[in-house]
Design an enzyme around this catalytic site. Sequence first.
Site, PDB file in Angstrom:
ATOM      1  N   ARG A 118      32.382  33.329  44.385  1.00 13.99           N
ATOM      2  CA  ARG A 118      33.705  33.584  43.843  1.00 13.99           C
ATOM      3  C   ARG A 118      34.059  32.630  42.732  1.00 13.99           C
ATOM      4  NH1 ARG A 118      38.630  35.121  46.992  1.00 13.99           N
ATOM      5  NH2 ARG A 118      39.217  34.607  44.892  1.00 13.99           N
TER       6      ARG A 118
ATOM      7  N   ARG B 134      28.437  41.112  29.567  1.00 18.73           N
ATOM      8  CA  ARG B 134      27.431  41.669  28.653  1.00 18.73           C
ATOM      9  C   ARG B 134      26.959  40.652  27.625  1.00 18.73           C
ATOM     10  NH1 ARG B 134      26.326  44.583  32.481  1.00 18.73           N
ATOM     11  NH2 ARG B 134      27.677  46.346  32.902  1.00 18.73           N
TER      12      ARG B 134
ATOM     13  N   CYS C 124      36.015  46.425  36.952  1.00 22.31           N
ATOM     14  CA  CYS C 124      37.286  45.705  36.868  1.00 22.31           C
ATOM     15  C   CYS C 124      38.321  46.450  37.711  1.00 22.31           C
ATOM     16  CB  CYS C 124      37.791  45.645  35.433  1.00 22.31           C
ATOM     17  SG  CYS C 124      36.847  44.579  34.369  1.00 22.31           S
TER      18      CYS C 124
ATOM     19  N   GLU D 250      44.493  43.249  40.451  1.00 24.12           N
ATOM     20  CA  GLU D 250      44.831  42.372  41.580  1.00 24.12           C
ATOM     21  C   GLU D 250      46.158  42.852  42.169  1.00 24.12           C
ATOM     22  OE1 GLU D 250      44.051  39.343  44.161  1.00 24.12           O
ATOM     23  OE2 GLU D 250      42.775  39.762  42.434  1.00 24.12           O
TER      24      GLU D 250
ATOM     25  N   ARG E 141      40.006  36.996  38.484  1.00 24.25           N
ATOM     26  CA  ARG E 141      39.126  36.575  39.567  1.00 24.25           C
ATOM     27  C   ARG E 141      37.808  37.339  39.451  1.00 24.25           C
ATOM     28  NH1 ARG E 141      44.363  36.622  41.529  1.00 24.25           N
ATOM     29  NH2 ARG E 141      44.966  34.906  42.865  1.00 24.25           N
TER      30      ARG E 141
ATOM     31  N   TYR F  29      36.429  27.401  39.866  1.00 23.46           N
ATOM     32  CA  TYR F  29      37.810  27.702  39.494  1.00 23.46           C
ATOM     33  C   TYR F  29      38.172  26.903  38.258  1.00 23.46           C
ATOM     34  CZ  TYR F  29      38.005  30.135  43.869  1.00 23.46           C
ATOM     35  OH  TYR F  29      37.759  31.028  44.863  1.00 23.46           O
TER      36      TYR F  29
ATOM     37  N   ARG G  75      42.318  27.377  45.032  1.00 22.85           N
ATOM     38  CA  ARG G  75      41.427  26.776  46.025  1.00 22.85           C
ATOM     39  C   ARG G  75      41.258  25.290  45.751  1.00 22.85           C
ATOM     40  NH1 ARG G  75      38.200  29.894  49.481  1.00 22.85           N
ATOM     41  NH2 ARG G  75      37.976  27.838  50.397  1.00 22.85           N
TER      42      ARG G  75
END
Length: 123
Positions: free
Chosen positions: A6, A62, A74, A77, A89, A107, A115
Amino acid sequence: MIRGVRGATSVRANQAEEIVERSFHLVKEIVNVNHIKPEHVVSVYFTATEDLNDAFPAKSLRRLEGWTHVPVMCMREINVPNSLPRCIRVMITVQTDKNQKEIQHIYHHEAKQLRPDLQSGEE
């Protein structure tokens, strides 16, 4: 073993160039620190908050050599009250021999607050 890697970043404005550029830097770091090869990737999912619609963050993928045939999508959220605005994200699902604790989640920028227990990456 299949694992999820992630990461998240944020942008200052809903501008295509910044969305793609910051997404690229995020994915590039995730790939580099986790030694991910495109042939080991199952799929990549990006989400963006509803205030970002000037570009697809997936376009950034790409720019990585050898990633042409990696499946990528895509999505929007969910709009949670008081959530981080202008946030992108990513979840990279990859075949790896690493155990869960060896995976490095990344992150950047304002997304570091998502986080704080996993602080890494560039500013």
